[in-house]
Write an enzyme that holds these catalytic residues in place. Structure first.
Site, PDB file in Angstrom:
ATOM      1  N   LYS A 184      51.529  64.388 -23.693  1.00 48.25           N
ATOM      2  CA  LYS A 184      50.781  64.203 -24.940  1.00 48.25           C
ATOM      3  C   LYS A 184      49.363  64.702 -24.693  1.00 48.25           C
ATOM      4  O   LYS A 184      48.552  64.010 -24.097  1.00 48.25           O
ATOM      5  CB  LYS A 184      50.746  62.715 -25.329  1.00 48.25           C
ATOM      6  CG  LYS A 184      50.270  62.519 -26.756  1.00 48.25           C
ATOM      7  CD  LYS A 184      49.566  61.206 -26.971  1.00 48.25           C
ATOM      8  CE  LYS A 184      48.174  61.190 -26.446  1.00 48.25           C
ATOM      9  NZ  LYS A 184      47.237  62.182 -27.006  1.00 48.25           N
ATOM     10  N   CYS A 294      34.374  64.444 -15.777  1.00 50.71           N
ATOM     11  CA  CYS A 294      34.401  63.137 -15.105  1.00 50.71           C
ATOM     12  C   CYS A 294      33.627  63.227 -13.792  1.00 50.71           C
ATOM     13  O   CYS A 294      33.122  62.237 -13.291  1.00 50.71           O
ATOM     14  CB  CYS A 294      35.836  62.713 -14.849  1.00 50.71           C
ATOM     15  SG  CYS A 294      36.773  63.980 -13.986  1.00 50.71           S
ATOM     16  N   GLU A 391      28.799  56.677 -18.669  1.00 47.13           N
ATOM     17  CA  GLU A 391      29.021  58.122 -18.532  1.00 47.13           C
ATOM     18  C   GLU A 391      28.235  58.828 -19.634  1.00 47.13           C
ATOM     19  O   GLU A 391      28.412  58.508 -20.810  1.00 47.13           O
ATOM     20  CB  GLU A 391      30.494  58.424 -18.781  1.00 47.13           C
ATOM     21  CG  GLU A 391      31.352  58.457 -17.565  1.00 47.13           C
ATOM     22  CD  GLU A 391      32.744  59.009 -17.886  1.00 47.13           C
ATOM     23  OE1 GLU A 391      33.416  58.449 -18.762  1.00 47.13           O
ATOM     24  OE2 GLU A 391      33.147  59.973 -17.231  1.00 47.13           O
TER      25      GLU A 391
HETATM   26  P1  NAD Z   1      40.186  59.130 -23.875  1.00 46.70           P
HETATM   27  O1  NAD Z   1      40.498  58.005 -22.970  1.00 46.70           O
HETATM   28  O2  NAD Z   1      39.587  58.829 -25.191  1.00 46.70           O
HETATM   29  O3  NAD Z   1      41.513  59.947 -24.212  1.00 46.70           O
HETATM   30  C1  NAD Z   1      42.336  60.479 -23.199  1.00 46.70           C
HETATM   31  C2  NAD Z   1      43.731  60.688 -23.760  1.00 46.70           C
HETATM   32  O4  NAD Z   1      44.272  59.424 -24.108  1.00 46.70           O
HETATM   33  C3  NAD Z   1      43.784  61.541 -25.025  1.00 46.70           C
HETATM   34  O5  NAD Z   1      44.976  62.294 -25.006  1.00 46.70           O
HETATM   35  C4  NAD Z   1      43.873  60.495 -26.128  1.00 46.70           C
HETATM   36  O6  NAD Z   1      44.514  60.975 -27.276  1.00 46.70           O
HETATM   37  C5  NAD Z   1      44.719  59.444 -25.451  1.00 46.70           C
HETATM   38  N1  NAD Z   1      44.591  58.093 -25.980  1.00 46.70           N
HETATM   39  C6  NAD Z   1      43.512  57.494 -26.527  1.00 46.70           C
HETATM   40  N2  NAD Z   1      43.815  56.219 -26.859  1.00 46.70           N
HETATM   41  C7  NAD Z   1      45.111  56.010 -26.497  1.00 46.70           C
HETATM   42  C8  NAD Z   1      46.001  54.896 -26.552  1.00 46.70           C
HETATM   43  N3  NAD Z   1      45.628  53.731 -27.071  1.00 46.70           N
HETATM   44  N4  NAD Z   1      47.258  55.046 -26.080  1.00 46.70           N
HETATM   45  C9  NAD Z   1      47.656  56.214 -25.550  1.00 46.70           C
HETATM   46  N5  NAD Z   1      46.864  57.309 -25.460  1.00 46.70           N
HETATM   47  C10 NAD Z   1      45.603  57.201 -25.925  1.00 46.70           C
HETATM   48  O7  NAD Z   1      39.326  60.150 -23.027  1.00 46.70           O
HETATM   49  P2  NAD Z   1      38.728  61.551 -23.490  1.00 46.70           P
HETATM   50  O8  NAD Z   1      37.568  61.298 -24.376  1.00 46.70           O
HETATM   51  O9  NAD Z   1      39.818  62.459 -23.977  1.00 46.70           O
HETATM   52  O10 NAD Z   1      38.244  62.170 -22.095  1.00 46.70           O
HETATM   53  C11 NAD Z   1      37.049  61.824 -21.516  1.00 46.70           C
HETATM   54  C12 NAD Z   1      37.255  60.774 -20.444  1.00 46.70           C
HETATM   55  O11 NAD Z   1      38.210  61.234 -19.506  1.00 46.70           O
HETATM   56  C13 NAD Z   1      36.001  60.495 -19.657  1.00 46.70           C
HETATM   57  O12 NAD Z   1      35.881  59.116 -19.423  1.00 46.70           O
HETATM   58  C14 NAD Z   1      36.251  61.254 -18.355  1.00 46.70           C
HETATM   59  O13 NAD Z   1      35.520  60.763 -17.260  1.00 46.70           O
HETATM   60  C15 NAD Z   1      37.708  61.084 -18.185  1.00 46.70           C
HETATM   61  N6  NAD Z   1      38.260  62.112 -17.303  1.00 46.70           N
HETATM   62  C16 NAD Z   1      38.660  61.751 -16.059  1.00 46.70           C
HETATM   63  C17 NAD Z   1      39.152  62.716 -15.194  1.00 46.70           C
HETATM   64  C18 NAD Z   1      39.601  62.350 -13.801  1.00 46.70           C
HETATM   65  O14 NAD Z   1      40.293  63.153 -13.207  1.00 46.70           O
HETATM   66  N7  NAD Z   1      39.242  61.202 -13.267  1.00 46.70           N
HETATM   67  C19 NAD Z   1      39.237  64.051 -15.606  1.00 46.70           C
HETATM   68  C20 NAD Z   1      38.809  64.381 -16.886  1.00 46.70           C
HETATM   69  C21 NAD Z   1      38.332  63.396 -17.727  1.00 46.70           C
END
Ligand code: NAD
Length: 491
Positions: A184, A294, A391
């Protein structure tokens, strides 16, 4: 880049869900719009999956699992290797697509194509190196066999900030290990995953091994998939907040989980550092991806003897940035992903200045169209400021100072996150001490970017569980089985 070539590329991206090897609209017929954050315009309309579509995707993954698990590792490897070649062949298109839906400058998109596609090559090589062990038990009465097996159907959820790499970093090890998946992608940047999966199918991946659902209702659609007892593994990259919720859901069926979550990276500069190298590293660690990584350096913790000079040098570099749509030549800073991101960066800068920090350059949103924020440097950030705790996810470089190593380490570790840290020092013993004292899963010692397909990427504390990439990456998709047999020589 001409408008016509952008249009042709966008038309070549599938607009359906990919389930059981077929592209189809959502059962409900609903659609969702994808926007260019540099203009705010809709660039493509795609299928918007609901719960039924999610169930169909999981059915397809479950049905394909047994055959894929039995497919010879060499065959699995060759599909991944062909996919690597295909991404290389289409690297300009994949790069442009990322810039169109996510906003990063084209040069950075191209760098992500290199980085992201390397997971395909790396895990094609790992696929044929899944080993176990065989030996006598200590008593000599039996033979112990330890073997590795695919965990089974997986659900992969990815974030918007690295549209290709976050998908390949999960799909490649899962497929290499013999698992089938439902992925997804994020609703903000789903197009790169759709395009990539089209290439995977072209590379010969059998139907049902990788299934894609795009949706504007992630929580609703994901819940039933995670609750289905046929699912064996959940791998998530995204915010700590959502990761925590998903871990709770995964607890019901004791799912295997990998969690790549948020960060709050400290970037330490000691008074013995090569300051020129530290400035170069800082620009990469902070402004790559417009600060939306991240791994982005969130807190520059600088020795008081060099803080003013460091601040002056980064300010000069920041003032020289070209800001614009990522498709334009010589642009280094594109838009943030949406208006919320602009508001968040702005609120953090306002809070920091309210508490006594000084803005050296930038510090304001940029008038639209598009969702831009001025690249910013703030110094003299006071303890207790939100910018040290949260962040930033934007082009804001914030500086605090320290007096000695213990203080620097104390400030660096004063966060619930622990993804990556950076440190610049010429003192080898100090560098070794930092490896042990910084509470992070990764460390850039005199370098500003650490990511590599051959390296185990991941965090400690609330930055996550598990590792992606490296030898460790495939283990996340394998389970270990121990078998005991009698000593074949015993009477
Ligand atoms: P997010 O948590 O809002 O969303 C991530 C994914 O989860 C998206 O596909 C979103 O649609 C989905 N999602 C959101 N709510 C959900 C739920 N209730 N159930 C299932 N899926 C759900 O994060 P974002 O804004 O897309 O990305 C930014 C974040 O990701 C930052 O905190 C960043 O640090 C982190 N990140 C971490 C890494 C790592 O490798 N540690 C890499 C990239 C980004």
């Amino acid at each position: 880049m001409s408008e016509a070539s952008e249009k042709a590329l966008l038309e070549s991206v599938p607009d359906g869900l990919f389930i059981g090897g077929e592209w189809s609209p959502a059962i409900s017929g609903r659609t969702l719009d994808v926007h260019d954050p540099a203009t705010g315009e809709v660039i493509k309309t795609i299928a918007d999956a609901a719960v039924d579509d999610g169930a169909a995707a999981l059915d397809a993954a479950v049905n394909a699992e047994a055959a894929w698990a039995k497919t010879p590792p060499r065959e699995r490897a060759e599909v991944l290797r062909r996919a690597f070649d295909l991404v290389q062949e289409h690297k300009d298109d994949v790069g442009l697509l990322m810039t169109l839906e996510m906003g990063k400058p084209l040069a950075e998109s191209k760098a992500e194509v290199s980085y992201g596609s390397e997971f395909l090559r790396w895990f094609s090589e790992e696929s044929v190196r899944i080993f176990g062990r065989y030996g006598s038990n200590p008593e000599g009465t039996g033979r112990m066999i330890v073997s590795q097996h695919p965990v089974g159907p997986c659900f992969l959820i990815t974030p918007w900030n690295f549209p290709l790499a976050m998908a390949t970093r999960k799909i490649a090890p899962a497929v290499a290990a013999g698992c089938t998946v439902v992925i997804k992608p994020p609703e903000l940047t789903p197009l790169t995953t759709l395009y990539f999966v089209k290439l995977l199918a072209e590379a010969g991946l059998p139907p049902g091994v990788v299934n894609v659902i795009t949706t504007s209702t992630s929580g609703k659609v994901s819940g039933p998939i995670i609750a289905d007892p046929r699912l064996r593994k959940l791998s998530f990259t995204g915010s700590t907040e959502v990761g925590r919720k998903l871990l709770e859901q995964a607890a019901a069926n004791i799912l295997r989980t990998s969690m790549e979550l948020g960060g709050n990276a400290p970037f330490l500069i000691f008074d013995d550092a090569d300051l020129g190298a530290a400035v170069d590293g800082a620009m990469m660690a902070k402004f790559r991806n417009i600060g939306q990584a991240c791994t982005a350096a969130n807190r520059f913790i600088v020795h008081q003897a060099v803080a003013d000079e460091f601040a002056a040098r980064v300010t000069e570099r920041v003032q020289a940035f070209n800001i614009g749509r990522g498709t334009e030549e010589d642009v280094q800073i594109g838009p943030l992903i949406n208006a919320d991101a602009v508001q968040k960066a702005d609120a953090l800068v306002r809070d920091a200045t309210y508490r006594g920090a000084k803005v050296l350059t930038g510090g304001h949103p940029i008038e639209g169209p598009g969702t831009f924020y001025e690249p910013t440097v703030v110094t003299g950030v006071r303890p207790g400021s939100d910018i040290l705790r949260e962040e930033i996810f934007g082009p804001v470089l914030s500086i605090v100072t320290f007096g000695d190593e213990d203080e620097a380490v104390r400030i660096a570790n004063d966060t619930e996150y622990g993804l990556v840290g950076y440190a610049y020092t010429k003192d080898l013993a100090r560098g070794q001490r930092l490896i042990e004292s910084l509470q992070t899963g990764m460390l850039g010692l005199n370098v500003g970017v650490v990511s590599n397909a051959a390296a185990p990427f991941g965090g400690v504390k609330q930055s996550g569980i598990g590792r992606e990439g490296g030898f460790e990456g495939i283990q996340e998709y394998l389970s270990t089985k121990y078998t005991l047999t009698p000593n074949p020589f015993a009477g």
